[in-house]
Design a protein around this motif. Structure first.
Motif, PDB file in Angstrom:
ATOM      1  N   VAL A 222     -45.747 -10.871  47.142  1.00 14.84           N
ATOM      2  CA  VAL A 222     -45.367  -9.667  47.898  1.00 14.84           C
ATOM      3  C   VAL A 222     -45.731  -9.862  49.367  1.00 14.84           C
ATOM      4  CG1 VAL A 222     -45.764  -7.183  48.148  1.00 14.84           C
ATOM      5  CG2 VAL A 222     -45.707  -8.206  45.868  1.00 14.84           C
ATOM      6  N   ALA A 223     -46.948 -10.366  49.593  1.00 17.54           N
ATOM      7  CA  ALA A 223     -47.391 -10.557  50.973  1.00 17.54           C
ATOM      8  C   ALA A 223     -46.520 -11.592  51.692  1.00 17.54           C
ATOM      9  CB  ALA A 223     -48.847 -10.994  50.985  1.00 17.54           C
ATOM     10  N   LEU A 224     -46.188 -12.672  50.981  1.00 15.41           N
ATOM     11  CA  LEU A 224     -45.357 -13.716  51.613  1.00 15.41           C
ATOM     12  C   LEU A 224     -43.972 -13.170  51.973  1.00 15.41           C
ATOM     13  CD1 LEU A 224     -46.278 -16.814  49.417  1.00 15.41           C
ATOM     14  CD2 LEU A 224     -46.901 -16.400  51.803  1.00 15.41           C
ATOM     15  N   ARG A 225     -43.449 -12.319  51.077  1.00 14.06           N
ATOM     16  CA  ARG A 225     -42.136 -11.721  51.347  1.00 14.06           C
ATOM     17  C   ARG A 225     -42.224 -10.827  52.587  1.00 14.06           C
ATOM     18  NH1 ARG A 225     -37.512 -12.857  51.635  1.00 14.06           N
ATOM     19  NH2 ARG A 225     -35.930 -11.281  51.283  1.00 14.06           N
ATOM     20  N   ILE A 226     -43.288 -10.057  52.673  1.00 11.49           N
ATOM     21  CA  ILE A 226     -43.469  -9.180  53.834  1.00 11.49           C
ATOM     22  C   ILE A 226     -43.582 -10.040  55.097  1.00 11.49           C
ATOM     23  CG2 ILE A 226     -45.032  -7.517  54.959  1.00 11.49           C
ATOM     24  CD1 ILE A 226     -45.812  -6.553  52.139  1.00 11.49           C
ATOM     25  N   ARG A 227     -44.326 -11.123  54.971  1.00 17.02           N
ATOM     26  CA  ARG A 227     -44.511 -11.984  56.146  1.00 17.02           C
ATOM     27  C   ARG A 227     -43.181 -12.566  56.620  1.00 17.02           C
ATOM     28  NH1 ARG A 227     -48.387 -17.203  56.873  1.00 17.02           N
ATOM     29  NH2 ARG A 227     -46.812 -18.097  55.553  1.00 17.02           N
ATOM     30  N   SER A 228     -42.331 -12.944  55.660  1.00 18.27           N
ATOM     31  CA  SER A 228     -41.055 -13.539  56.072  1.00 18.27           C
ATOM     32  C   SER A 228     -40.109 -12.492  56.667  1.00 18.27           C
ATOM     33  CB  SER A 228     -40.392 -14.238  54.880  1.00 18.27           C
ATOM     34  OG  SER A 228     -39.982 -13.275  53.939  1.00 18.27           O
ATOM     35  N   SER A 247     -53.614  -5.240  50.317  1.00 26.54           N
ATOM     36  CA  SER A 247     -54.108  -5.177  51.692  1.00 26.54           C
ATOM     37  C   SER A 247     -54.988  -6.381  52.017  1.00 26.54           C
ATOM     38  CB  SER A 247     -54.856  -3.870  51.939  1.00 26.54           C
ATOM     39  OG  SER A 247     -55.932  -3.777  51.075  1.00 26.54           O
ATOM     40  N   ARG A 248     -55.753  -6.845  51.029  1.00 23.39           N
ATOM     41  CA  ARG A 248     -56.580  -8.034  51.267  1.00 23.39           C
ATOM     42  C   ARG A 248     -55.692  -9.268  51.438  1.00 23.39           C
ATOM     43  NH1 ARG A 248     -61.431  -8.651  47.160  1.00 23.39           N
ATOM     44  NH2 ARG A 248     -62.118 -10.109  48.729  1.00 23.39           N
ATOM     45  N   THR A 249     -54.647  -9.349  50.622  1.00 24.71           N
ATOM     46  CA  THR A 249     -53.765 -10.522  50.731  1.00 24.71           C
ATOM     47  C   THR A 249     -53.007 -10.489  52.055  1.00 24.71           C
ATOM     48  OG1 THR A 249     -53.508 -10.330  48.340  1.00 24.71           O
ATOM     49  CG2 THR A 249     -52.069 -11.885  49.446  1.00 24.71           C
ATOM     50  N   MET A 250     -52.589  -9.299  52.472  1.00 28.40           N
ATOM     51  CA  MET A 250     -51.914  -9.185  53.771  1.00 28.40           C
ATOM     52  C   MET A 250     -52.844  -9.632  54.890  1.00 28.40           C
ATOM     53  SD  MET A 250     -49.720  -5.651  53.434  1.00 28.40           S
ATOM     54  CE  MET A 250     -49.339  -5.561  55.173  1.00 28.40           C
ATOM     55  N   GLN A 251     -54.115  -9.266  54.739  1.00 29.18           N
ATOM     56  CA  GLN A 251     -55.088  -9.668  55.762  1.00 29.18           C
ATOM     57  C   GLN A 251     -55.255 -11.192  55.761  1.00 29.18           C
ATOM     58  OE1 GLN A 251     -58.979  -8.026  55.214  1.00 29.18           O
ATOM     59  NE2 GLN A 251     -59.593  -8.415  57.325  1.00 29.18           N
ATOM     60  N   GLN A 252     -55.336 -11.774  54.556  1.00 28.45           N
ATOM     61  CA  GLN A 252     -55.457 -13.232  54.458  1.00 28.45           C
ATOM     62  C   GLN A 252     -54.249 -13.927  55.071  1.00 28.45           C
ATOM     63  OE1 GLN A 252     -55.887 -13.706  50.255  1.00 28.45           O
ATOM     64  NE2 GLN A 252     -58.105 -13.933  50.332  1.00 28.45           N
ATOM     65  N   GLN A 253     -53.073 -13.366  54.808  1.00 34.20           N
ATOM     66  CA  GLN A 253     -51.850 -14.003  55.291  1.00 34.20           C
ATOM     67  C   GLN A 253     -51.542 -13.616  56.743  1.00 34.20           C
ATOM     68  OE1 GLN A 253     -50.080 -16.271  53.727  1.00 34.20           O
ATOM     69  NE2 GLN A 253     -51.156 -16.194  51.775  1.00 34.20           N
ATOM     70  N   ARG A 254     -52.495 -12.950  57.361  1.00 33.04           N
ATOM     71  CA  ARG A 254     -52.395 -12.567  58.782  1.00 33.04           C
ATOM     72  C   ARG A 254     -51.128 -11.766  59.071  1.00 33.04           C
ATOM     73  NH1 ARG A 254     -54.287 -18.497  60.843  1.00 33.04           N
ATOM     74  NH2 ARG A 254     -56.387 -18.394  60.003  1.00 33.04           N
ATOM     75  N   ILE A 255     -50.840 -10.847  58.189  1.00 36.37           N
ATOM     76  CA  ILE A 255     -49.685  -9.959  58.387  1.00 36.37           C
ATOM     77  C   ILE A 255     -50.199  -8.728  59.109  1.00 36.37           C
ATOM     78  CG2 ILE A 255     -47.897  -8.607  57.213  1.00 36.37           C
ATOM     79  CD1 ILE A 255     -48.297 -10.643  54.843  1.00 36.37           C
TER      80      ILE A 255
ATOM     81  N   LEU B 130     -53.231 -20.882  52.894  1.00 31.69           N
ATOM     82  CA  LEU B 130     -53.865 -20.877  51.568  1.00 31.69           C
ATOM     83  C   LEU B 130     -55.289 -20.356  51.712  1.00 31.69           C
ATOM     84  CD1 LEU B 130     -52.721 -24.444  50.471  1.00 31.69           C
ATOM     85  CD2 LEU B 130     -51.537 -22.276  50.098  1.00 31.69           C
ATOM     86  N   SER B 131     -55.584 -19.303  50.959  1.00 32.16           N
ATOM     87  CA  SER B 131     -56.907 -18.693  51.125  1.00 32.16           C
ATOM     88  C   SER B 131     -57.987 -19.575  50.498  1.00 32.16           C
ATOM     89  CB  SER B 131     -56.923 -17.294  50.516  1.00 32.16           C
ATOM     90  OG  SER B 131     -57.017 -17.374  49.128  1.00 32.16           O
ATOM     91  N   PRO B 202     -64.138 -13.520  44.227  1.00 31.09           N
ATOM     92  CA  PRO B 202     -63.946 -13.363  45.675  1.00 31.09           C
ATOM     93  C   PRO B 202     -62.567 -12.859  46.073  1.00 31.09           C
ATOM     94  CG  PRO B 202     -65.018 -15.438  45.193  1.00 31.09           C
ATOM     95  CD  PRO B 202     -64.567 -14.875  43.887  1.00 31.09           C
ATOM     96  N   SER B 203     -61.567 -12.992  45.186  1.00 32.82           N
ATOM     97  CA  SER B 203     -60.234 -12.532  45.579  1.00 32.82           C
ATOM     98  C   SER B 203     -59.675 -11.481  44.629  1.00 32.82           C
ATOM     99  CB  SER B 203     -59.268 -13.715  45.653  1.00 32.82           C
ATOM    100  OG  SER B 203     -59.263 -14.401  44.432  1.00 32.82           O
ATOM    101  N   PHE B 204     -60.444 -11.089  43.633  1.00 31.07           N
ATOM    102  CA  PHE B 204     -59.939 -10.104  42.677  1.00 31.07           C
ATOM    103  C   PHE B 204     -60.970  -8.983  42.524  1.00 31.07           C
ATOM    104  CE2 PHE B 204     -57.740  -8.839  38.712  1.00 31.07           C
ATOM    105  CZ  PHE B 204     -56.442  -9.013  39.137  1.00 31.07           C
ATOM    106  N   TYR B 205     -60.630  -7.992  41.729  1.00 23.33           N
ATOM    107  CA  TYR B 205     -61.539  -6.870  41.517  1.00 23.33           C
ATOM    108  C   TYR B 205     -62.056  -6.916  40.082  1.00 23.33           C
ATOM    109  CZ  TYR B 205     -57.354  -5.019  39.279  1.00 23.33           C
ATOM    110  OH  TYR B 205     -56.254  -4.875  38.487  1.00 23.33           O
TER     111      TYR B 205
END
Lengths: 403, 280
Positions: A222-228, A247-255, B130-131, B202-205
């Motif tokens: 989802v995050a990658l799609r948003i980024r693209s 939201s954490r993944t978006m933050q990781q992917q710098r979106i 890649l995280s 670290p990446s999940f809940y």
């Protein structure tokens, strides 16, 4: 001497009688059994627990205040049911509550549970007050037993869109493109359909609508799609855990969109999320249920919740208010009777003031409170602030988000 | 693709314990998800209460959960099931209910997560970001897989496990303590779960039913990779991760799950014993 002794004995007996009178009276008034239905196990257990907490606080307050006065001080007795996060569980608990002889049921949390449970309750003419479930189907089936004090997603979406336009216009229209992310259940899908219809009418272009399951294991796609797609705005409608992941993944992917504008999001108005992930949560906006910060009881209730080491979630004030609504209707009905209670609930008017939501005078049409309305919140500096409506906002919106 | 590989590695690690327990004990362990949940809570407590990084906690937790698994098999599953498959199903199902409700009673229903300094760090790999936790998860899974392979292939315990898996009565006749080997195997499977939990956190809940999000996919991987095959579990995990990722991308996140079952059916049609399963 003897007279004195008699007098003293009489005085003591009289005093005991006066002190004991409320107890006797209380014992005489049969308790009102109130069904509290929440999903406290399964995927939605967090919301269910907080819903139960809100209902329990209201019931404790009513009982401590002398019970239902019109019923001779009758106490409210909780009959709790765990909907186990699915509609079948909800229906099974309604059947049990019916067998226990409850006068009404409050709760359900998720739309599918509310739909099924209220339908089951209708077979017994059992008044059912929905706490959160936002699907508009819940109050469009002509069920005379079903009442919803809070707003449905039609009203929430309308308000969210109006406020979004106001926000965007005030900032010089920095946003035009949108990606919608939603959970694929009844609530998220219905919300996405409405947003897809309404956003283009207001000058926004929906680049893509992404559905995800609950529970979701991974939000990277989802995050990658948003980024693209590089949208100006991301509008998510999901339950708590999925939004935290997103939201954490978006933050990781710098979106970094110009805004994350949530609609009925499980996390964006949740202090746990704000405390645990201050960076991911910062400046996220939400249009959601929220209590009236101007009412003194709101602050008192929040203190009571936090004193239990719990977070302040909207489920608490909504369930508190829903139970207060039932208590108010019982006072007006003057009878512990389902039909009388249904009539009284339908006749609720502006005189009902014991709730803590920011609503106008209560008026039900087809079971929906016409005054139910959401507010817009934004996470700012580790706190959740109200940014709309302006007349009781406690902060200015920060938008567009930069940096 | 990369995303799928990284996700699939952790799936594979979750499935490793399951495949080992099935391969040797022939136990379809319905408590697998609940044990993963318990391990995730243990890693959460280590971080939230004692400030121990989940990666540092991984090995002590593996040792702790080896003990838990050993005792559960020795004291609960073994005696209660009395060797009957239907009893084992009921016992492990009962165990999962008890563990989940225990977690609910102790930790309540709140969804909890931890914040570690590296959680938001990424490695740039071409256009992909890649995280750290996912890359570390991938590497650790491969290491655990190799360690398990070495253990099974070259150590006396591994040989005993394989002997018991192949011919229980024969193994007993040559002096192998079958009950002990059963418990050791269950312990190793549970230790794998503890490592998965530390890698996931670290990446999940974590919530009282979080293990269920992984357990169905783990069962699928076990069958896809070949029941009882360590390599099969790892490769199966990677395959499922990639398939889920790609089908999610092209069919949508909700429909993406279909891809898992399509590839599952396809592999079983072509190779009923699974990718690395022993031929009947």
């Amino acid at each position: 001497m003897s007279t004195n002794r008699i007098a003293r004995r009489s005085l003591m007996l009289g005093g005991a009688g006066v002190l004991g009178a409320p107890l006797v009276a209380g014992a005489q008034a049969p308790a009102v059994k109130l069904g509290i239905l929440q999903p406290v196990t399964g995927a939605l257990s967090q919301d269910g627990e907080y819903g139960r907490l809100g209902a329990e606080l209201a019931i404790a307050e009513i009982n401590a205040g002398g019970g239902i006065r019109a019923l001779g001080g009758a106490r409210i007795e909780t009959v709790f049911g765990d909907a186990r996060s699915n509609p079948e569980g909800g229906v099974a608990e309604v059947e049990k509550m019916q067998a226990e002889g409850v006068t009404a049921i409050v709760g359900g949390f998720a739309s599918p549970i509310c739909l099924a449970a209220s339908q089951a309750a209708s077979r017994y003419d059992l008044p059912y007050v929905v706490d959160v479930g936002v699907s508009d189907q819940i109050v469009s089936r002509g069920l005379s037993n079903t009442f919803r004090f809070g707003p449905g997603f039609g009203v929430v979406t309308q308000t969210a869109l109006d406020n979004l336009v106001a926000l965007n216009d005030a900032a010089g229209k920095p946003s035009r493109t949108v990606v919608i992310v939603h959970e694929d259940g009844l609530f998220g899908s219905g919300m996405a359909r409405l947003l897809n219809t309404e956003l283009p009418k207001r000058g926004f272009e929906v680049l893509e609508t992404i559905a995800h399951p609950t529970p979701a294991r991974d939000m990277n796609n989802v995050a990658l799609r948003i980024r693209s797609l590089r949208p100006d705005l991301v509008i998510p409608s999901s339950y708590y855990a999925e939004f935290v992941l997103l939201s954490r993944t978006m933050q990781q992917q710098r979106i970094r969109p110009k805004g994350i504008y949530c609609v009925l999001n499980g996390a964006a108005s949740n202090y746990r999320f704000v405390r645990e992930f201050p960076d991911a949560a910062n400046l996220v906006m939400d249009c959601n249920h929220w209590p009236d910060p101007r009412k003194p009881r709101t602050a008192e209730l929040r203190r009571a919740v936090e004193a239990q080491n719990r977070f302040w979630l909207y489920n608490v004030p909504l369930n508190y208010s829903a139970v207060m609504l039932v208590a108010d209707a019982l006072e007006r009905a003057g009878r512990n009777d389902r039909a009388a209670l249904t009539t009284a609930l339908a006749a609720t008017d502006g005189a009902f003031t014991k709730h803590i939501m920011p609503y106008g005078p209560t008026r039900f049409v087809n079971g929906q409170n016409q005054a139910g309305a959401p507010v817009n919140t934004q996470v700012q500096g580790g706190d959740i602030k109200v940014i709309f409506p302006r007349d009781f906002a406690d902060a200015q919106p920060v938008y567009p988000v930069t940096g | 693709m990369l995303n799928g590989l990284l996700t699939g590695a952790v799936y594979g690690l979750v499935a490793l314990g399951l495949t080992l327990v099935y391969g040797v004990l022939h136990i379809i362990n319905f408590a697998h998800g609940a044990l993963l949940t318990a391990a995730m809570y243990a890693a959460y407590v280590a971080r939230a209460s004692f400030g121990v990084d989940p990666y540092v906690a991984a090995l002590p937790l593996a040792a702790l959960f080896f003990g838990v698994g050993y005792l559960v098999q020795r004291l609960v599953i073994g005696p209660a099931s009395r060797g009957k498959d239907e009893n084992i199903l009921l016992v492990t199902l009962g165990l999962s209910i008890i563990i989940e409700n225990l977690m609910l009673a102790v930790f309540r229903s709140d969804t909890r997560s931890i914040d570690v300094p590296y959680a938001m760090e990424v490695i740039e790999f071409g256009p992909a970001l890649l995280s750290y936790p996912r890359v570390i998860g991938f590497g650790a899974t491969i290491l655990v897989g190799i360690a398990l392979f070495v253990l099974m292939r070259f150590t006396a315990t591994g040989k005993a496990i394989r002997a018991v898996a192949k011919e229980r009565t024969g193994a007993a006749l040559v002096g192998i303590d079958v009950a002990h080997i059963y418990a050791v195997t269950f312990g190793i499977g549970t230790a794998c779960l503890a490592i998965s939990a530390a890698l996931l956190l670290p990446s999940f809940y974590v919530s009282p039913r979080v293990g269920n999000a992984f357990v169905l996919v783990a069962f699928t991987i076990v069958v896809l990779g070949g029941m009882g095959s360590v390599v099969g579990a790892l490769v199966g995990g990677l395959v499922i991760g990639v398939v889920e990722s790609l089908s999610g991308l092209y069919l949508g996140e909700s429909l993406g799950q279909i891809g898992i079952f399509l590839i599952f059916i396809l592999v079983l049609l072509v190779r009923p014993t699974g990718l690395f399963g022993a031929r009947a």
